[in-house]
Design a protein around this motif. Structure first.
Motif, mmCIF file in Angstrom:
data_model
loop_
_atom_site.group_PDB
_atom_site.id
_atom_site.type_symbol
_atom_site.label_atom_id
_atom_site.label_comp_id
_atom_site.label_asym_id
_atom_site.label_seq_id
_atom_site.Cartn_x
_atom_site.Cartn_y
_atom_site.Cartn_z
ATOM 1 N N ALA A 54 0.816 -1.162 0.214
ATOM 2 C CA ALA A 54 0.415 0.153 0.041
ATOM 3 C C ALA A 54 0.814 1.202 -0.101
ATOM 4 O O ALA A 54 0.658 2.039 -0.607
ATOM 5 N N PHE A 55 1.741 1.039 0.828
ATOM 6 C CA PHE A 55 3.070 2.088 0.920
ATOM 7 C C PHE A 55 3.650 2.515 -0.599
ATOM 8 O O PHE A 55 3.818 3.494 -1.083
ATOM 9 N N ASN A 56 4.035 1.208 -0.518
ATOM 10 C CA ASN A 56 4.756 1.152 -1.488
ATOM 11 C C ASN A 56 4.553 1.995 -3.052
ATOM 12 O O ASN A 56 5.095 2.587 -4.200
ATOM 13 N N GLN A 57 3.404 1.172 -3.582
ATOM 14 C CA GLN A 57 2.877 1.117 -4.648
ATOM 15 C C GLN A 57 2.542 3.021 -4.931
ATOM 16 O O GLN A 57 2.792 3.541 -6.442
ATOM 17 N N TRP A 58 1.891 3.452 -3.883
ATOM 18 C CA TRP A 58 1.743 4.790 -4.029
ATOM 19 C C TRP A 58 2.428 5.631 -4.286
ATOM 20 O O TRP A 58 2.969 6.307 -5.652
ATOM 21 N N GLU A 59 3.973 4.835 -3.678
ATOM 22 C CA GLU A 59 4.983 5.829 -4.362
ATOM 23 C C GLU A 59 5.439 5.940 -6.220
ATOM 24 O O GLU A 59 5.958 6.523 -6.948
ATOM 25 N N ASP A 60 5.053 4.623 -6.211
ATOM 26 C CA ASP A 60 5.616 4.479 -7.450
ATOM 27 C C ASP A 60 4.937 5.570 -8.389
ATOM 28 O O ASP A 60 5.009 4.982 -9.202
ATOM 29 N N TYR A 61 3.388 5.086 -8.068
ATOM 30 C CA TYR A 61 2.497 6.252 -9.094
ATOM 31 C C TYR A 61 1.911 7.466 -8.958
ATOM 32 O O TYR A 61 1.892 7.791 -9.774
ATOM 33 N N ALA A 62 2.493 7.667 -7.290
ATOM 34 C CA ALA A 62 2.093 9.257 -7.457
ATOM 35 C C ALA A 62 3.057 10.121 -5.906
ATOM 36 O O ALA A 62 3.036 10.906 -5.305
ATOM 37 N N SER A 63 3.819 9.523 -5.921
ATOM 38 C CA SER A 63 4.954 10.545 -5.417
ATOM 39 C C SER A 63 4.740 11.692 -5.824
ATOM 40 O O SER A 63 4.241 12.490 -6.477
ATOM 41 N N ASP A 64 5.178 12.650 -5.060
ATOM 42 C CA ASP A 64 5.953 14.536 -5.120
ATOM 43 C C ASP A 64 5.774 14.287 -6.608
ATOM 44 O O ASP A 64 5.743 15.116 -7.267
ATOM 45 N N ARG A 65 7.308 13.911 -7.273
ATOM 46 C CA ARG A 65 7.889 13.713 -8.300
ATOM 47 C C ARG A 65 7.224 13.867 -9.339
ATOM 48 O O ARG A 65 6.760 14.361 -10.397
ATOM 49 N N ILE A 66 5.911 12.972 -9.539
ATOM 50 C CA ILE A 66 5.637 12.608 -10.115
ATOM 51 C C ILE A 66 3.363 13.212 -10.292
ATOM 52 O O ILE A 66 3.204 12.892 -11.209
ATOM 53 N N LEU A 67 3.475 13.905 -8.915
ATOM 54 C CA LEU A 67 2.478 14.578 -8.848
ATOM 55 C C LEU A 67 1.727 14.973 -9.787
ATOM 56 O O LEU A 67 1.026 15.864 -10.371
ATOM 57 N N ASP A 68 3.413 15.610 -10.011
ATOM 58 C CA ASP A 68 3.066 17.329 -10.572
ATOM 59 C C ASP A 68 2.706 17.215 -11.806
ATOM 60 O O ASP A 68 2.124 17.797 -13.079
ATOM 61 N N HIS A 69 3.023 16.483 -12.801
ATOM 62 C CA HIS A 69 2.784 15.714 -14.127
ATOM 63 C C HIS A 69 1.252 15.178 -14.436
ATOM 64 O O HIS A 69 0.735 14.955 -15.722
ATOM 65 N N TYR A 70 0.261 15.034 -13.175
ATOM 66 C CA TYR A 70 -0.983 14.581 -13.635
ATOM 67 C C TYR A 70 -1.949 16.126 -13.812
ATOM 68 O O TYR A 70 -2.514 16.452 -12.176
ATOM 69 N N VAL A 71 -1.979 16.157 -14.725
ATOM 70 C CA VAL A 71 -2.950 17.660 -15.050
ATOM 71 C C VAL A 71 -3.624 17.117 -15.989
ATOM 72 O O VAL A 71 -4.122 16.041 -15.952
ATOM 73 N N GLU A 72 -4.637 18.051 -16.576
ATOM 74 C CA GLU A 72 -5.736 18.131 -16.757
ATOM 75 C C GLU A 72 -4.892 17.941 -18.335
ATOM 76 O O GLU A 72 -3.819 18.283 -18.835
ATOM 77 N N PRO A 73 -6.209 17.305 -19.444
ATOM 78 C CA PRO A 73 -7.331 17.009 -19.154
ATOM 79 C C PRO A 73 -7.229 15.753 -18.407
ATOM 80 O O PRO A 73 -8.626 15.209 -17.819
ATOM 81 N N VAL A 74 -6.079 14.998 -18.021
ATOM 82 C CA VAL A 74 -6.996 13.413 -18.099
ATOM 83 C C VAL A 74 -6.926 13.828 -16.891
ATOM 84 O O VAL A 74 -7.954 13.106 -15.921
ATOM 85 N N PHE A 75 -6.401 14.248 -16.099
ATOM 86 C CA PHE A 75 -6.780 14.633 -14.650
ATOM 87 C C PHE A 75 -7.401 15.625 -14.401
ATOM 88 O O PHE A 75 -6.656 17.187 -14.143
ATOM 89 N N SER A 76 -8.548 15.473 -13.678
ATOM 90 C CA SER A 76 -9.123 16.866 -13.512
ATOM 91 C C SER A 76 -8.774 17.396 -12.248
ATOM 92 O O SER A 76 -8.077 17.511 -11.479
ATOM 93 N N LYS A 77 -9.429 19.022 -11.928
ATOM 94 C CA LYS A 77 -8.740 19.526 -10.854
ATOM 95 C C LYS A 77 -9.414 18.901 -9.785
ATOM 96 O O LYS A 77 -8.543 18.916 -8.712
#
Length: 143
Positions: A54-77
């Motif tokens: 549960a902790f490792n997958q989050w880091e794989d998919y959405a670490s702080d460095r990755i999170l900024d790339h999740y933008v519109e239109p794929v990721f809504s506000k």
């Protein structure tokens, strides 16, 4: 003598990559939000330590460095906000649990594990407003 298999896969677009990550996140939130799914995951893949997963997958998919790339239109506000809200709870739960996590059954029922489950459930609700996207075709083609 065997014929070499050529990799003819072309690189995928940022849109399609984000759609795939978004689908992974939906799956992640689904099992993290459900103690039953966590137990089923543990039974299906007994070599995996589900709390660590549960902790490792989050880091794989959405670490702080990755999170900024999740933008519109794929990721809504709203989805971007849900990711950040989950991250905050994830960080808090991570701080409140030992580095070497106990078994899943020992964690179920603890305040920090319940907090993580509820945060995943809230994030899943936000993501399911639009549901999963196509794995192979851009839902938001750039023209």
């Amino acid at each position: 003598m065997t014929d070499a298999v050529e990799d003819t896969e072309e690189p995928i677009s940022a849109i399609l990559l984000n759609q795939r990550y978004r689908n992974h996140l939906i799956g992640y939130f689904s099992w993290v939000s459900s103690f039953q799914e966590q137990r089923e995951y543990q039974a299906t893949v007994p070599l995996v330590h589900i709390p660590h997963e549960a902790f490792n997958q989050w880091e794989d998919y959405a670490s702080d460095r990755i999170l900024d790339h999740y933008v519109e239109p794929v990721f809504s506000k709203d989805e971007q906000e849900a990711l950040r809200a989950f991250r905050d709870v994830w960080n808090s739960a991570s701080d409140d649990t030992p580095q070497r996590l106990p078994s899943l059954e020992e964690l179920i029922g603890t305040e920090s594990w319940e907090r993580l489950r509820i945060a995943a459930e809230k994030a899943l609700d936000v993501f399911m407003r639009r549901g999963p996207f196509d794995w192979d075709r851009e839902e938001f083609p750039m023209h």
